[in-house]
Structures are given as C-alpha cells and as structure tokens.
Write a protein that holds these residues in place. Structure first.
Motif, PDB file in Angstrom:
ATOM      1  N   ASP A 112      21.972  15.051   6.780  1.00 40.75           N
ATOM      2  CA  ASP A 112      22.347  14.935   8.185  1.00 40.75           C
ATOM      3  C   ASP A 112      21.219  15.377   9.116  1.00 40.75           C
ATOM      4  O   ASP A 112      21.058  14.837  10.209  1.00 40.75           O
ATOM      5  CB  ASP A 112      23.600  15.777   8.444  1.00 40.75           C
ATOM      6  CG  ASP A 112      24.235  15.484   9.790  1.00 40.75           C
ATOM      7  OD1 ASP A 112      24.387  14.298  10.130  1.00 40.75           O
ATOM      8  OD2 ASP A 112      24.586  16.436  10.502  1.00 40.75           O
ATOM      9  N   SER A 128      25.122  17.304   2.223  1.00 42.99           N
ATOM     10  CA  SER A 128      25.399  16.513   3.425  1.00 42.99           C
ATOM     11  C   SER A 128      24.630  17.049   4.626  1.00 42.99           C
ATOM     12  O   SER A 128      24.182  16.270   5.483  1.00 42.99           O
ATOM     13  CB  SER A 128      26.900  16.509   3.721  1.00 42.99           C
ATOM     14  OG  SER A 128      27.343  17.742   4.258  1.00 42.99           O
ATOM     15  N   GLN A 139      30.371   9.736   8.459  1.00 43.45           N
ATOM     16  CA  GLN A 139      29.015   9.832   8.981  1.00 43.45           C
ATOM     17  C   GLN A 139      28.506   8.461   9.444  1.00 43.45           C
ATOM     18  O   GLN A 139      27.830   8.351  10.476  1.00 43.45           O
ATOM     19  CB  GLN A 139      28.080  10.393   7.907  1.00 43.45           C
ATOM     20  CG  GLN A 139      26.646  10.615   8.381  1.00 43.45           C
ATOM     21  CD  GLN A 139      26.547  11.708   9.420  1.00 43.45           C
ATOM     22  OE1 GLN A 139      26.813  12.859   9.148  1.00 43.45           O
ATOM     23  NE2 GLN A 139      26.169  11.341  10.637  1.00 43.45           N
TER      24      GLN A 139
END
Length: 298
Positions: A88, A84, A160
C-alpha cells in the motif's frame, strides 16, 4: 483462555506473546537471502497496535482455544496485514514514506525489495497457519479458507482495487461502505473468525453474532481512520496525515462531515456491543476491543 482482570494487562500479555511468535515464525535475518529476510522482519516487527492479533485472542476466549493455536493464527493474520501495508505504501499505490513512525520499506530498502517482502510475507502467513499441529485438519482447512478469502480479490485486495479506482470519484455512502467492508473489514472479520475456529466448534448462532460484531468494528475502524486522517498530525498517526484529502479520495468525513462521522462510529460501537450479548462475560475482551477501536487517537 484465562481472563486477566485488567484489559491493559491482557492486551500487553497478548502483544508480547504475538511478538515472540512473529519472531519465531519469520525467517532469521541472517539466513539467505539475508536482505529480504531482514526487510521482512523490519516491517513486521516494527511496532503497531496488533489489533488483528488481539481480535484473534479475544475471539479465542469465546471458543476456549489454546494459546499456541491462537498465537500461530495471530501471527499469520498479522503477516497478511503487514504485507498489505508494504504494498500500500509503494509509489504505484498510495506512495507514502512513513509507516509507524519509521521509513516505509521501499524507502528503507528499495522498491523491488518492498515488492518481494509483501509477496514473501503472504506466502509465509499461509505456511505458518498450515503447519499448526494442534488443529484438526478439517478445522485447519476452514481457517485457511477464511484467511485466503479475506486477503484476496473478494476481500482486502478487492477493496484496495476499488479504492484506487475511486480517486477523484464521488461515491455514495453505500459504495464507500462496500469498499471498506472489503479493504479494511475483511481482515478484521477474518481475525475474529480465526480465533473462533481455533477452539471448540461454535454454533451457527454464535458464528452469526461474531460476524455481525466483525462487520460493525470493521466499518468503525475505517470511520475512525478517516476522522483521524482529517484531524491528527503525522507524528501522532505515525504515517502521513491528510493524504486522503490531498489525493481527493472519498472518505466518511468527505461524505458525512466530522460530527456525523464521529456519531456513526459510536453507533457502530453500540452495534458491536449488542451483537456480543449472547456471549456474556466471554465476550468481554471483544467488547473492550470495540471500545479501543472507536476511542483510539492514532
């Protein structure tokens, strides 16, 4: 799992155990495709506090889980977390060049490699967890469901997506809390529940208490993150400071201010402690991790 008297000593022991497990469960750097495998190891073995693995092991104290089972579950959840972060940091998301004091994967390698690193780490996490020979199949299936739910659109990815859609948008406190329950809290909660599932069956009351604890620390983690983003420098954080304000993102600090955000973190810490009262001494490590999350400086 035997308690070591010192929290620092216990934490260092767990971190060492997890690093060794990650080194075993990641593909060898020299195996083909070597560049991809090298980049996977670069991001996962590049440091970090290992908060999620620590939560797995701390909850494993409550359920009396075996070390090898906890190490495998901790490695799996850390791979999901690492993937992640790689995604990101990419230009299409938060566009950051620094992570844990090192160049992010798309900077150290390239964007295509970074994309594949994230994809491969997600798959590797489930392969590692699914291959645990020590957990009964029904309980292993439950663990896989917990991890999948926390990682998907009803968890981390969904949070997200909300975060990306919220740039420049005014959110209510309830909307901000919901976003972070998914984006940050879901994987922290999964870490606790994986540790609990790794040992003896927990009762419904114990599971509910752990969920309450997890919800509190999940929000506390993000509140403290927002405070640190507003007050610490990049060298201390190991990532670019002040990005949320620069990107006009809603945060606890932008809605509540610094003082009230700090007070909220302390309230959530107390909530976490209260949730653990039924566990007595077995909840000690979880209590200490709540303190660590709220009192950390980076």
């Amino acid at each position: 799992m035997t308690l070591i008297a010192s929290f620092d000593g216990w934490m260092q022991t767990v971190q060492t155990h997890v690093e060794e497990a990650l080194g075993r469960y990641l593909p060898a750097a020299a195996s083909e495709p070597a560049r991809l495998h090298e980049a996977m190891r670069y991001t996962v073995l590049g440091g970090g506090k290992r908060v999620r693995p620590l939560l797995v092991f701390a909850a494993g104290v409550v359920s009396g889980a075996e070390l090898d089972v906890l190490a495998r579950a901790a490695a799996a959840v850390e791979m999901i977390h690492a993937y992640s972060l790689v995604h990101d940091d990419m230009p299409c998301m938060d566009d950051d060049a620094l992570r844990r004091g090192q160049p992010t994967v798309h900077i150290a390698y390239d964007e295509a490699t970074a994309l594949l690193v994230g994809d491969a780490l997600q798959a590797q996490a489930f392969e590692v967890l699914a291959n645990d020979p020590l957990v009964p199949p029904a309980r292993l299936l439950a663990m896989l469901r917990v991890l999948a739910g926390a990682a998907g659109s009803a968890g981390m990815c969904g949070g997200q997506a909300i975060d990306l859609a919220s740039v420049g948008v005014s959110l209510t406190l309830a909307q901000l809390e919901r976003m972070h329950q998914l984006k940050t809290g879901a994987l922290l909660k999964a870490s606790v529940m994986l540790g609990a599932l790794a040992g003896r069956p927990v009762t419904d009351a114990e599971s509910a208490a752990l969920a309450t604890y997890s919800n509190a620390i999940g929000l506390a983690f993000q509140v403290v993150d927002d405070v640190l983003d507003a007050t610490a420098d990049s060298a201390t954080l190991g990532k670019t400071a002040g990005k949320d304000a620069a990107a006009n993102k809603p945060t606890y600090v932008s809605i509540l201010g610094l003082d009230e955000s700090r007070a909220l973190a302390q309230t959530l810490r107390r909530d976490a402690h209260e949730a653990l009262l039924p566990f007595g001494e077995q909840g000690r490590r979880l209590r200490e991790l709540a303190d660590l999350i709220v009192q950390r400086k980076a």
